[in-house]
Design an enzyme around this catalytic site. Structure first.
Site, PDB file in Angstrom:
ATOM      1  N   ALA A   1      13.536  -4.398  -9.487  1.00  0.00           N
ATOM      2  CA  ALA A   1      14.157  -5.166  -8.790  1.00  0.00           C
ATOM      3  C   ALA A   1      13.955  -6.830  -9.497  1.00  0.00           C
ATOM      4  CB  ALA A   1      14.024  -5.302  -7.319  1.00  0.00           C
ATOM      5  N   GLY A   2      13.253  -6.855 -10.612  1.00  0.00           N
ATOM      6  CA  GLY A   2      12.795  -8.087 -11.134  1.00  0.00           C
ATOM      7  C   GLY A   2      11.581  -8.711 -10.541  1.00  0.00           C
TER       8      GLY A   2
ATOM      9  N   MET B   1       9.934  -2.196  -7.357  1.00  0.00           N
ATOM     10  CA  MET B   1       9.581  -3.608  -7.224  1.00  0.00           C
ATOM     11  C   MET B   1      10.003  -4.055  -8.867  1.00  0.00           C
ATOM     12  SD  MET B   1       6.610  -4.617  -4.764  1.00  0.00           S
ATOM     13  CE  MET B   1       5.216  -3.543  -5.389  1.00  0.00           C
ATOM     14  N   ARG B   2       9.284  -3.472  -9.732  1.00  0.00           N
ATOM     15  CA  ARG B   2       9.568  -3.755 -11.073  1.00  0.00           C
ATOM     16  C   ARG B   2      11.277  -3.803 -11.443  1.00  0.00           C
ATOM     17  NH1 ARG B   2       5.699  -0.320 -13.206  1.00  0.00           N
ATOM     18  NH2 ARG B   2       4.080  -1.802 -13.417  1.00  0.00           N
TER      19      ARG B   2
ATOM     20  N   GLU C   1       0.711  -1.191  -0.050  1.00  0.00           N
ATOM     21  CA  GLU C   1      -0.053  -0.004   0.042  1.00  0.00           C
ATOM     22  C   GLU C   1       0.890   0.945  -0.072  1.00  0.00           C
ATOM     23  OE1 GLU C   1      -3.824  -1.248   2.776  1.00  0.00           O
ATOM     24  OE2 GLU C   1      -2.748   0.482   3.247  1.00  0.00           O
TER      25      GLU C   1
ATOM     26  N   HIS D   1      -6.072   2.783   4.972  1.00  0.00           N
ATOM     27  CA  HIS D   1      -5.712   2.397   6.425  1.00  0.00           C
ATOM     28  C   HIS D   1      -4.983   3.577   7.191  1.00  0.00           C
ATOM     29  CE1 HIS D   1      -5.889  -1.490   4.358  1.00  0.00           C
ATOM     30  NE2 HIS D   1      -7.022  -1.459   5.256  1.00  0.00           N
TER      31      HIS D   1
ATOM     32  N   VAL E   1       5.314  -7.164 -11.439  1.00  0.00           N
ATOM     33  CA  VAL E   1       4.474  -6.203 -11.122  1.00  0.00           C
ATOM     34  C   VAL E   1       3.440  -6.049 -12.161  1.00  0.00           C
ATOM     35  CG1 VAL E   1       4.222  -3.888 -10.411  1.00  0.00           C
ATOM     36  CG2 VAL E   1       6.432  -5.086 -10.005  1.00  0.00           C
ATOM     37  N   PRO E   2       2.142  -6.266 -11.882  1.00  0.00           N
ATOM     38  CA  PRO E   2       0.912  -5.922 -13.096  1.00  0.00           C
ATOM     39  C   PRO E   2       1.101  -4.421 -13.514  1.00  0.00           C
ATOM     40  CG  PRO E   2       0.210  -6.268 -11.116  1.00  0.00           C
ATOM     41  CD  PRO E   2       1.674  -6.400 -10.684  1.00  0.00           C
TER      42      PRO E   2
END
Lengths: 633, 433
Positions: free
Chosen positions: A312-313, A309-310, A248, A290, A316-317
């Protein structure tokens, strides 16, 4: 061969070292707070997956008086013990290693802190939302120092399909089956949100083969355990072949996962996505989601984290909407490589349906063991013969106590002349001083230090044929005479032949010249208001005759009440058979009991006020006609 | 929401309210007024405790944003420092609140609340800096002997110390003494103040507390500027310590309208969670979503597919609200939605969405929604609305069926989907129809 693999998969968790799997089929929990639905859901899950022992060992309920709760396990009920303190529960069940903390946000910190100190407890889940951040942080550090696992606060918890699930996670049995949460798949799932956890478990079941373990870490800023803690454990679990992280906006937890991927601590494929990309469009303080979810800096935005994240491999959609494709792709690839095998779906014993649900849906019908036709306590408000209490209780409603009596005793509201008559009867019979046996009994019991109820009952127990029973007797006998068409004179002789005093005739001191004003009162009222007073007239004819023998053989108050009650019922249109039923069932006695209870209670309270000592009847007032030693009296 | 900013006035009031308990060896004269207009300020003259209004004053907006000095929003001089009197202060306030103000950060809004204090000439005294923040594993206390408006340029002179979670009084003083910045006239007094400050910060559940600058002259402390955030989940513990505390809307954000306020009140009273923020009342897509997580995802998806500008609202309901609460929430939403038709004549879209619930009874919560739809169906028809529903969880079939039957009977276009449909797919469906 597939079957053996499957069985292997299901049972292998118990062989895995404790630090690679969160729960196994032997895991048991102590449930703090008696949330019956949640507990029953856990036990239903146990039944579904064929667990030998229930996943809840004991319940802690500090305010409960009960010692046990009843729950379904399999097809029958079992008793789960309820303890007042967690220490007692833990001592009784030392192998229960999980504590499910359902305390409110006010108490949850304290309950957690103390539970962490229990030696047998290894994992604690905290449901409460609204725990102060300092407390949550302190608990996180305490758990870490003790090497224990804390899940939450503000979460639905975790599940290891085929082994154990916490409380409500996974929802209904239907959803559990549809999301394949009853047996392990190959994915390890970690989210913040509980709702989205359930959603993704379902998506993973539809597009892959389900999850092997899943945790919702909760929405708070200081979660007891973070994403990376659980993902590292899943990395060690050979049953888990790929991971899914739903992050999040807010916080930097996801970066710790990225680091672990980059430095090779996590090598399994990770699918990752952070929700909250919406926040990029709103620069000033709209709170999305939240308590933990607001970006304190650029790094904490969903976009930055998704990009990182992408980079780093990780898989990721493009958006949340594209999850099905990416999950399917990762699963298919691993399946094609033989990393993930085929699962042979286990046979599921259908859970017996709850009788409540079946009844509500009209699938079964059940007889009842009890009947009531006078009042109903099932709804918003209890009713007396159909009328809600609030419509009769206060003065402005126009209902008096007589009306309430008739509603509950006769299922209709009597007209005013009758209900006021009944009130007069109650008032008239309310008391007759302390010397009468009932009042005397009540006082003696009160002086023995007993409570109001015991003393009242001892007074009431003297009511019968000799005390208070004359009302009943008068009604019966005068009616009999009248129905047999006996003249007053004939009736008097008839009773004399039978050797009976006429019930309702006779008084200690009152006479025609010195009338009992109580009798005068109600008979005048009846004359003025009743449609008819045939039985009263008959009784008064009898009184004319009896008073000629002795002055004091007047129609007394019991007699007057007895005959007037019959006249009242006749005036209301009841049949003689109805009146028979009233008298046989003891309705007249009931009026005496109801009225005289007022007096008895008065006597009891008087004794309590006076606080006199235990009563002992004076010796000199007793004739001791007892045998002498060895002889008869 | 947990960490919430509070006004400088409130922060100083809380200091004063708890002063003797924490700062035994120091004195603090809390003299301040919190006003919304020049007239309000004038009305205070002559009141008890407001004698200082006759002297030199300093005025600032008190709207939970910082860098007021750099934004030219600290008023203490007309020609010379200390020549701002009451009248000048009142006029300045009224001038600032007319029209919108734009800050260096880009935030834009109307200045509506101000803090007025006595102007204290402290040219001779050093300006110090102190701040504490609730960190992940420990608290961080930051100190500097070179505080003031240009603190960031002097950031290399700043020293930080981590205070572990259970630090006792002794450890605390040790750590602070080791971190006291160089060049202080009275390092020990500074350290003592810092230690008291930290205990105050910790005990009163602050998440962030910065005083920049403050001065220490003997035992007298002047808190010249203050920024603070508290953990609002600790409200129930801090009632006496904080006193009645108000959490202002962040500057630049539209203040909550009457509908949002009403929902907030319901939320406060209820065990359930009910949140509503109106983003763009002319937006074409309105959302009625269960759950904090799902509601964010729907917002993400709508922004992706049609742009955030068309998202009319953000909000959520969760935690098993009663039928009455859900009904009232939905009514409020439908009311907002049907106030006026779309200026471009398009049909509006109502997304009734959610994930697969764990324990919320979907049929029960839908009862409230259904009731509200009945009440507003005429208005919905007159502005033109298409409804898309997706939900799973206990009793979802009954809930969906009831909703569909009701909408059909009322002549409202509706499509309903259960868990077999991907959660956000209804957004795509709605926009491609």
């Amino acid at each position: 061969m597939h079957n053996m693999e499957t069985n292997d998969m299901i049972h292998r968790e118990t062989l895995l070292p404790a630090d690679t799997v969160l729960f196994n089929r032997d895991t048991q929990a102590i449930f703090w707070n008696n949330h019956q639905t949640a507990i029953q859901r856990m036990l239903d899950y146990d039944t579904l997956i064929g667990r030998e022992r229930p996943s809840v060992a004991a319940i802690v309920s500090p305010t409960s008086g009960s010692r046990c709760g009843k729950f379904f396990f399999g097809t029958s009920e079992i008793l789960l013990p309820i303890y007042r303190t967690k220490h007692d529960a833990a001592a009784a069940y030392p192998r229960a290693s999980v504590l499910l903390n359902f305390a409110s946000f006010r108490r949850a910190s304290r309950v957690t802190r103390e539970s962490l100190e229990l030696p047998g407890i290894h994992t604690i889940m905290i449901t409460a939302e609204g725990m102060p951040e300092r407390h949550a942080r302190a608990l996180k550090l305490q758990a870490r120092a003790l090497g224990k696992i804390l899940i939450g606060p503000a979460t639905v918890g975790a599940i290891v399909p085929g082994a154990f699930k916490t409380a409500n996670i996974g929802g209904t049995v239907e959803n559990i089956l549809a999301s394949k949460l009853h047996r392990p798949g190959a994915c390890g799932l970690v989210t913040r949100s509980g709702g989205l956890f359930n959603e993704l478990a379902h998506t993973i079941a539809l597009n892959a083969d389900g999850i092997a373990e899943g945790i919702a870490i909760g929405g708070d800023r200081f979660a007891g355990s973070g994403f990376v803690d659980h993902l590292l454990r899943m990395q060690r679990n050979p049953q888990i072949k790929y991971l899914l992280l739903l992050g999040e906006v807010g916080g930097t937890e996801e970066y710790r996962v990225i680091e672990a991927v980059q430095d090779g601590r996590i090598t399994k494929p990770v699918i990752g996505w952070c929700i909250g990309t919406i926040a990029r469009h709103f620069s000033t303080g709209v709170q999305f989601g939240h308590a933990g979810a607001s970006a304190g800096s650029d790094l904490e935005t969903a976009d930055s984290k998704n990009a990182a994240m992408r980079a780093a491999g990780m898989h990721v959609p493009k958006s949340f909407n594209d999850f099905p494709e990416i999950i399917s792709a990762v699963y298919q690839e691993l399946h094609a490589e033989g990393v993930i095998g085929d699962i042979s779906e286990p046979l599921v014993t259908p859970l017996p349906e709850d009788i409540q649900t079946a009844l509500a849906a009209g699938r079964v019908r059940k007889g009842t063991h009890f009947t009531c036709t006078i009042s109903d306590d099932r709804g918003e408000e209890a009713t007396y013969a159909g009328l809600p209490i609030s419509q009769v209780a206060t003065p402005d409603t126009g209902f008096g106590i007589g009306d309430v009596i008739t509603l509950l005793w006769f299922k209709r509201r009597y007209p005013q002349w009758a209900s006021e008559f009944l009130e007069s009867v109650i008032k008239t019979v309310a008391d007759h001083g302390p010397a009468v046996s009932g009042a005397h009994n009540a006082r003696v019991t009160a002086r023995a230090g007993k409570d109001v109820i015991s003393a009242l009952v001892t007074g009431l127990l003297t009511i019968g044929p000799r005390f208070g029973g004359a009302i009943d007797g008068a009604a019966q006998w005068f009616r009999h005479g009248q129905s047999e068409e006996m003249s007053a004179a004939r009736f008097v002789d008839y009773m004399a032949e039978k050797g009976r005093f006429i019930p309702g005739i006779g008084h200690r001191i009152k006479s025609l010249r010195n009338p009992d004003l109580r009798v005068t009162g109600i008979t005048q009222y009846a004359r003025a208001h009743f449609p008819e007073t045939r039985l009263l007239d008959y009784a008064l004819e009898v009184e004319q005759l009896t008073t000629r023998k002795k002055d004091n053989l007047i129609l007394n108050v019991d007699g007057a009440v007895g005959v007037l009650m019959v006249d009242m019922w006749r005036g209301l249109g009841y049949e003689e058979s109805d009146i028979d039923q009233f008298i046989e069932s003891g309705t007249l006695n009931a009026f005496f009991v109801l009225g005289r209870s007022i007096g008895f209670i008065g006597h009891i309270l008087d004794e309590k006020r006076l606080n006199m000592p235990l009563y002992r009847h004076p010796f000199d007032d007793i004739l001791y006609a007892v045998p002498q030693q060895g002889g008869e009296c | 929401m947990a960490q919430r900013a509070i006004r400088e006035f409130e922060g100083k009031r809380i200091f004063q309210h708890n002063w003797s308990r924490y700062f035994g060896q120091f004195k603090y004269d809390f003299q301040a007024a919190s006003v919304a207009s020049g007239d309000e300020l004038r009305a205070l003259v002559g009141g008890d405790g407001y004698e200082w209004l006759q002297g030199a004053l300093v005025v600032k907006p008190d709207m939970v944003f910082g860098k007021r000095g750099l934004n030219g929003l600290v008023y203490y001089q007309q020609q010379q420092p200390g020549d701002v009197d009451l009248e000048a202060a009142a006029c300045w306030i009224d001038a600032r609140r007319a029209g919108t103000s734009t800050l260096l950060s880009g935030q834009q809004g109307v200045l509506s609340r101000f803090i007025v204090e006595p102007f204290v000439a402290h040219a001779g005294d050093a300006e110090y800096y102190i701040a504490a923040v609730l960190g992940d594993l420990a608290d961080v206390l930051t100190l500097s002997a070179q505080g003031g408006i240009n603190i960031e340029e002097n950031w290399d002179r700043v020293s930080s110390v981590e205070i572990p979670v259970d630090a006792d009084g002794e450890t605390l003083l040790e750590l602070i003494n080791a971190a006291v910045p160089a060049g202080l006239a009275e390092p020990q007094r500074f350290a003592l103040f810092a230690s008291d400050f930290y205990r105050f910060f910790r005990d009163l559940h602050f998440a962030y507390l910065e005083v920049n600058p403050f001065s220490l002259a003997g035992e007298r402390v002047h808190l010249l500027d203050l920024v603070a955030k508290v953990d609002d989940t600790a409200s129930h513990l801090m009632e006496d310590r904080w006193g009645p505390l108000y959490f202002p809307t962040p500057f630049g954000m539209k203040a909550p309208g009457p509908e949002e306020k009403a929902i907030k009140e319901m939320d406060d009273r209820s065990g359930a969670s009910l949140k509503l923020t109106v983003l763009n009342p002319q937006g074409i897509i309105w959302t009625l979503v269960a759950g904090g997580g799902a509601s964010v995802v729907y917002a993400d998806t709508i922004a992706d597919l049609i742009g955030a500008g068309e998202l009319a609202n953000y909000g959520e309901y969760s935690g098993n609200p009663t039928t009455e609460e859900t009904c009232q929430y939905t009514r409020t939403l439908l009311d907002l939605m049907t106030r006026s038709p779309d200026p471009q004549g398009r049909e509006k879209i109502l997304i009734i969405g959610g994930a697969i619930a764990n324990f919320t009874d979907v049929a029960k919560t839908f009862t409230g929604i259904i009731q509200a739809l009945r009440e507003y169906h005429k208005q919905l028809q007159s502005v033109g609305v298409r409804i898309y529903v997706r939900r799973g969880g206990p009793n979802y079939e009954v809930g969906l069926r009831n909703l569909k039957q009701t909408a059909d009977a009322l002549g409202l276009p509706i499509e309903v989907y259960g868990p077999e449909t991907h959660m956000t797919d209804i957004v795509r469906m709605a926009l491609s129809a």
